[in-house]
Design a protein around this motif. Structure first.
Motif, mmCIF file in Angstrom:
data_model
loop_
_atom_site.group_PDB
_atom_site.id
_atom_site.type_symbol
_atom_site.label_atom_id
_atom_site.label_comp_id
_atom_site.label_asym_id
_atom_site.label_seq_id
_atom_site.Cartn_x
_atom_site.Cartn_y
_atom_site.Cartn_z
ATOM 1 N N VAL A 1 -31.514 1.767 -32.843
ATOM 2 C CA VAL A 1 -30.465 1.363 -31.886
ATOM 3 C C VAL A 1 -30.889 0.040 -31.253
ATOM 4 O O VAL A 1 -31.999 -0.059 -30.707
ATOM 5 N N HIS B 1 -23.434 1.177 -27.903
ATOM 6 C CA HIS B 1 -24.367 2.172 -27.361
ATOM 7 C C HIS B 1 -23.743 3.555 -27.184
ATOM 8 O O HIS B 1 -24.420 4.562 -27.340
ATOM 9 N N VAL C 1 -28.450 5.874 -23.904
ATOM 10 C CA VAL C 1 -29.120 6.279 -25.150
ATOM 11 C C VAL C 1 -30.459 6.957 -24.825
ATOM 12 O O VAL C 1 -30.802 7.995 -25.402
ATOM 13 N N PRO D 1 -31.743 -0.140 -26.782
ATOM 14 C CA PRO D 1 -31.090 1.054 -26.204
ATOM 15 C C PRO D 1 -30.985 0.980 -24.691
ATOM 16 O O PRO D 1 -31.922 0.572 -24.017
ATOM 17 N N ASN D 2 -29.819 1.366 -24.179
ATOM 18 C CA ASN D 2 -29.611 1.353 -22.731
ATOM 19 C C ASN D 2 -29.924 2.729 -22.145
ATOM 20 O O ASN D 2 -30.357 3.649 -22.848
#
Length: 668
Positions: A93, A65, A100, A96-97
């Motif tokens: 991605v 990430h 992001v 995404p976390n």
């Protein structure tokens, strides 16, 4: 770095279809190395970024990430203007976390897509990616810019639920957002609620109050602050100046124990916005004496002041300073230089700056076209109009104001009418009031008064005072008292306090010998309490701007000026000068009228210039009103008798006097 010739982005399939093997890095490149490469090489060009993107995909680092988020950040860089590519990468991605999501939200804001930022936040919440304290400052700012009141209130509710309302950055962003909406009660509640409100929050609140015009609340809060920063003082100085309270702003500015770049520019900008150009230049001179290096945004402001008072020496000093600091020269500063030289009567220097400017925008071309128009160089303006299109710059509404003005100042009737017609047909720009006003002026100056009036009645909007004013000016030039009377009556109803309208109407009556009507106009002005604007003229000598007003003896050299003026009038009288008293103040005796004309501000400024410059030096004057016919005739003779080039910028245009003639060909 691994080399590759790849220039296209080979995106993996959507993250829902990623196989477990794709989750393991296959390259010896460490995370630290990849992040280092992203943060150093990839802001230089899109080509480099695409190459490194290919390496990241092949090495299996994309599922990290920090790496994929930083890659999104690089694509979202506003210099590339490629937010679509950033979203394509973001969409791939895997899960995404918050890191992001924060990057894509900030990317939207940096690329001026605030609504997109709010929809990304909605997606983030839906995906159960928990926002953190870095999410909200950007988001609240986006809501403010987008004027998304409902969404802003919802985001604030989320901040409270997350227990983050005590965070200083979030709080200052929230206060700023509510102030942008004009919701000052909510903004103040945010400032006063539990938790530490730092000096930044107070500054934002003060700025908000001043932007809403609530000066008392801003002052009260400022007085209440225990720890004021330079930012607090700057917010007050800038805000008071924007509220038109320049005197109070200057007092605070002078009280500051410490000033930074923003303090100086706030005071200079405040003076300029209030029309106090001389004072702005004085502050800039103090800034130079204190050896504070001006940054480029201050220079643009000061150039605007130089342009307005004709301070060529000061403007040239700035140009020399910019040459020593070439990094400063962008399209904005370059355009300010072009505008300054144009307005100081040096279109040769303006042309030189324009030709050598690497970065040009539409407004740069506009400054050049409008400047050439004011100097009566219509053919050059038209040539530039077509050149900008060849160089793939699309003309806008201001471009057409400039080009139509150029036609008006030169009497190019056919060209002007063709350009007006082409605006909608060719350029898909609907002509506005200003464009019609230029064409009314063009037709009127050319003596086509009936056609000008017909155009006014055919306009798709209700004509304003400026449009009627253009026709009234034409009536004065061509001595049409009948139409002038009709138009004058309309104007004195539309703008009952504008003294210039009454003066023009009285001049039309005086020219026609209708003295009873002249007296009636004077009577009407007295009844309505209309105040006349005094004529002022400025001359810049050795970096000092000298101002002259008719009947004002405050200048220290006035005795010498009047003595020289007497000799000058006598000399031009031997060359055939006869005072034209038809435009003089209409309630005084004929003999006094001659004295009044003799003391018109431009004559005083020119006399001062003759005394204080070497023979052959060009004299440049800036006048706040339109030049009268008497002064125009006199200055033509002065240029001949004293063998001087004299450039007068009045409210309408530039007059270049040389060898007894004027560049306007008596057409202004």
């Amino acid at each position: 770095m691994q080399t590759t010739t790849t220039t296209t982005i080979n995106l993996p399939h959507h993250h829902h279809h990623l196989s477990p093997t794709q989750n393991k890095p296959t390259s010896k490149l460490s995370q630290k190395t990849v992040l280092g490469l992203l943060n150093t090489t990839c802001f230089t060009s899109l080509q480099n970024l695409k190459q490194l993107h290919a390496v990241i995909l092949r090495s299996g680092h994309f599922q990290d990430h920090y790496i994929s988020g930083t890659l999104v950040k690089c694509y979202a860089n506003h210099r590339f203007s490629n937010l679509d590519l950033a979203f394509k990468v973001f969409d791939h991605v895997p899960n995404p976390n918050v890191f992001v999501y924060n990057i894509i939200i900030k990317g939207c804001l940096d690329n001026n897509k605030p609504f997109k930022a709010t929809s990304c936040y909605y997606e983030m919440v839906s995906a159960n990616s928990r926002p953190n304290k870095f999410t909200y400052p950007t988001l609240l700012k986006a809501c403010g810019i987008a004027e998304a009141t409902k969404e802003g209130v919802q985001v604030h509710a989320h901040v409270i639920k997350q227990g983050l309302s005590g965070d200083g950055h979030i709080r200052s962003s929230g206060i700023q957002m509510y102030a942008t909406f004009g919701h000052m009660v909510e903004a103040r509640r945010m400032l006063d609620e539990d938790g530490e409100s730092d000096v930044i929050c107070f500054n934002v609140m003060i700025d908000g109050y001043l932007k809403c015009g609530d000066v008392d609340s801003a002052k009260e809060l400022f007085e209440k602050m225990e720890d004021r920063s330079i930012g607090s003082w700057n917010a007050m100085v800038s805000g008071l100046a924007k509220c038109g309270m320049v005197k109070e702003a200057r007092e605070l500015f002078d009280d500051m124990s410490e000033k930074d770049e923003i303090s100086w520019s706030a005071m200079i900008d405040g003076y300029i916005k209030g029309g106090y150009y001389k004072e702005a230049l004085e502050v800039f001179n103090v800034m130079q004496r204190e050896e504070i290096r001006p940054r480029k945004f201050v220079l643009s402001s000061v150039l605007a002041a130089c342009a307005n008072v004709g301070a060529l020496d000061q403007g040239r000093w700035i140009h020399a300073y910019v040459k020593k600091n070439p990094d400063f020269l962008d399209a904005v500063l370059g355009t300010a230089l072009v505008d300054m030289y144009m307005k100081c009567g040096r279109f040769d220097m303006a042309w030189d700056v324009f030709e050598t400017l690497k970065e040009k925008e539409v407004f740069t071309w506009n400054a050049m076209i409008c400047g050439l128009a004011m100097h009566g160089r219509a053919e050059d303006a038209i040539e530039l109009f077509f050149k900008m299109q060849r160089e793939k710059f699309r003309p806008n509404r201001i471009t057409f104001v400039g080009i139509l003005n150029a036609c008006a100042h030169k009497g190019l009737v056919d060209e002007g009418l063709k350009i007006l017609e082409s605006m909608e047909k060719v350029y898909d720009i609907e002509p506005e009031m200003e464009h019609y006003g230029c064409v009314v002026d063009l037709l009127g100056k050319a003596g086509l008064l009936a056609e000008a009036e017909e155009l006014i009645f055919s306009m798709p909007m209700e004509p304003n005072a400026a449009v009627w004013g253009a026709l009234l000016g034409a009536c004065r030039i061509h001595g049409n008292s009948e139409l002038g009377e009709r138009v004058g009556k309309i104007l004195t109803q539309l703008e009952p306090q504008n003294s210039g309208r009454y003066a023009l109407l009285s001049n039309i009556y005086a020219k026609a010998g209708r003295w009873d009507d002249v007296a009636n106009v004077r009577k009407l002005m007295k009844e309505r309490g209309v105040k006349t604007i005094p004529g002022t003229s400025m001359i810049d000598l050795n970096g000092v701007v000298h101002e002259f007003k008719m009947g004002d003896g405050s200048h220290p050299d006035m005795k010498e000026v009047y003595l020289m003026l007497k000799n000058m009038i006598e000399r031009i009288e031997t060359e055939g000068y006869l005072p034209n008293t038809s435009q003089a103040c209409f309630d005084i005796e004929e003999e006094e009228k001659e004295t009044a004309l003799r003391h018109h501000s431009e004559k005083l400024a020119i006399t001062f210039g003759l005394i204080n410059t070497k023979p052959g030096t060009t004299i440049r004057i800036v006048k706040n009103l339109r030049m009268c016919e008497d002064c125009h005739s006199a200055v033509k003779l002065i240029s001949q008798v004293y063998n001087r080039e004299i450039i007068v910028r009045d409210r309408a245009r530039y007059h270049h006097f040389s060898n007894g003639s004027c560049s306007c060909k008596n057409f202004w």
